[in-house]
Design a protein around this motif. Structure first.
Motif, PDB file in Angstrom:
ATOM      1  N   GLY A   2       0.801  -1.199   0.000  1.00 13.34           N
ATOM      2  CA  GLY A   2       0.000   0.000   0.000  1.00 13.34           C
ATOM      3  C   GLY A   2       0.841   1.258   0.000  1.00 13.34           C
ATOM      4  N   ALA A   3       0.158   2.362  -0.125  1.00  9.12           N
ATOM      5  CA  ALA A   3       0.819   3.660  -0.123  1.00  9.12           C
ATOM      6  C   ALA A   3      -0.148   4.696   0.440  1.00  9.12           C
ATOM      7  N   GLY A   4       0.419   5.744   0.972  1.00  9.02           N
ATOM      8  CA  GLY A   4      -0.399   6.816   1.501  1.00  9.02           C
ATOM      9  C   GLY A   4       0.258   8.152   1.268  1.00  9.02           C
ATOM     10  N   GLU A   6      -0.174  12.455   2.511  1.00  6.46           N
ATOM     11  CA  GLU A   6      -0.836  13.462   3.334  1.00  6.46           C
ATOM     12  C   GLU A   6      -0.662  14.819   2.675  1.00  6.46           C
ATOM     13  N   GLY A  11      -5.537  13.089   4.371  1.00  2.00           N
ATOM     14  CA  GLY A  11      -4.709  11.947   4.023  1.00  2.00           C
ATOM     15  C   GLY A  11      -5.463  10.994   3.118  1.00  2.00           C
ATOM     16  N   LEU A  12      -4.756  10.360   2.215  1.00  2.00           N
ATOM     17  CA  LEU A  12      -5.348   9.404   1.294  1.00  2.00           C
ATOM     18  C   LEU A  12      -4.470   8.164   1.282  1.00  2.00           C
ATOM     19  N   ASP A  13      -5.084   7.007   1.521  1.00  2.51           N
ATOM     20  CA  ASP A  13      -4.370   5.736   1.545  1.00  2.51           C
ATOM     21  C   ASP A  13      -4.967   4.804   0.500  1.00  2.51           C
ATOM     22  N   LEU A  14      -4.105   4.045  -0.139  1.00  2.00           N
ATOM     23  CA  LEU A  14      -4.518   3.037  -1.103  1.00  2.00           C
ATOM     24  C   LEU A  14      -3.775   1.761  -0.758  1.00  2.00           C
ATOM     25  N   ARG A  15      -4.530   0.674  -0.573  1.00  2.00           N
ATOM     26  CA  ARG A  15      -3.922  -0.587  -0.160  1.00  2.00           C
ATOM     27  C   ARG A  15      -4.498  -1.731  -0.986  1.00  2.00           C
ATOM     28  N   ILE A  47      -9.445   1.847  -0.264  1.00  2.00           N
ATOM     29  CA  ILE A  47      -9.111   3.259  -0.334  1.00  2.00           C
ATOM     30  C   ILE A  47      -9.571   3.924   0.967  1.00  2.00           C
ATOM     31  N   GLY A  48      -8.688   4.643   1.606  1.00  2.00           N
ATOM     32  CA  GLY A  48      -9.027   5.320   2.849  1.00  2.00           C
ATOM     33  C   GLY A  48      -8.801   6.818   2.732  1.00  2.00           C
ATOM     34  N   SER A  50      -8.737  10.323   5.206  1.00  2.00           N
ATOM     35  CA  SER A  50      -8.704  10.756   6.601  1.00  2.00           C
ATOM     36  C   SER A  50      -8.573  12.281   6.684  1.00  2.00           C
TER      37      SER A  50
END
Length: 53
Positions: A2-4, A6, A11-15, A47-48, A50
Protein backbone atom coordinates in the motif's frame (compact mmCIF):
# COMPACT_ATOMS: atom_id res chain seq x y z
CA UNK A 1 1.08 -3.57 -0.23
CA UNK A 2 0.00 0.00 0.00
CA UNK A 3 0.82 3.66 -0.12
CA UNK A 4 -0.40 6.82 1.50
CA UNK A 5 -0.05 10.53 1.05
CA UNK A 6 -0.84 13.46 3.33
CA UNK A 7 -1.77 16.85 1.91
CA UNK A 8 -2.03 19.18 4.84
CA UNK A 9 -4.80 17.85 7.08
CA UNK A 10 -6.15 15.41 4.49
CA UNK A 11 -4.71 11.95 4.02
CA UNK A 12 -5.35 9.40 1.29
CA UNK A 13 -4.37 5.74 1.54
CA UNK A 14 -4.52 3.04 -1.10
CA UNK A 15 -3.92 -0.59 -0.16
CA UNK A 16 -4.06 -3.85 -2.11
CA UNK A 17 -4.62 -7.02 -0.09
CA UNK A 18 -4.05 -10.38 -1.65
CA UNK A 19 -4.62 -13.73 -0.01
CA UNK A 20 -3.17 -17.12 -0.87
CA UNK A 21 -4.80 -18.82 -3.83
CA UNK A 22 -5.96 -22.44 -3.49
CA UNK A 23 -2.88 -23.58 -5.39
CA UNK A 24 -0.51 -21.60 -3.13
CA UNK A 25 -2.16 -22.87 0.06
CA UNK A 26 -1.90 -26.49 -1.15
CA UNK A 27 1.77 -25.99 -2.05
CA UNK A 28 2.56 -24.49 1.35
CA UNK A 29 0.61 -27.23 3.13
CA UNK A 30 2.40 -29.99 1.17
CA UNK A 31 5.81 -28.72 2.35
CA UNK A 32 5.35 -30.30 5.77
CA UNK A 33 3.40 -27.54 7.48
CA UNK A 34 1.05 -28.88 10.15
CA UNK A 35 -2.70 -28.65 9.59
CA UNK A 36 -3.00 -24.88 9.11
CA UNK A 37 -5.93 -22.85 7.75
CA UNK A 38 -4.98 -20.23 5.16
CA UNK A 39 -6.87 -17.07 4.26
CA UNK A 40 -8.20 -17.60 0.72
CA UNK A 41 -10.56 -14.63 0.43
CA UNK A 42 -10.68 -12.59 -2.76
CA UNK A 43 -8.21 -9.84 -3.61
CA UNK A 44 -9.34 -6.39 -2.59
CA UNK A 45 -8.37 -2.77 -3.10
CA UNK A 46 -9.02 -0.53 -0.11
CA UNK A 47 -9.11 3.26 -0.33
CA UNK A 48 -9.03 5.32 2.85
CA UNK A 49 -9.62 9.03 3.35
CA UNK A 50 -8.70 10.76 6.60
CA UNK A 51 -8.90 14.23 8.10
CA UNK A 52 -6.67 15.34 10.95
CA UNK A 53 -8.17 17.88 13.40
Amino acid sequence: MGAGVELGKIGLDLRWERAFSDTESKLINSNGAPNVNFDTRVNQIIIGLSYRF
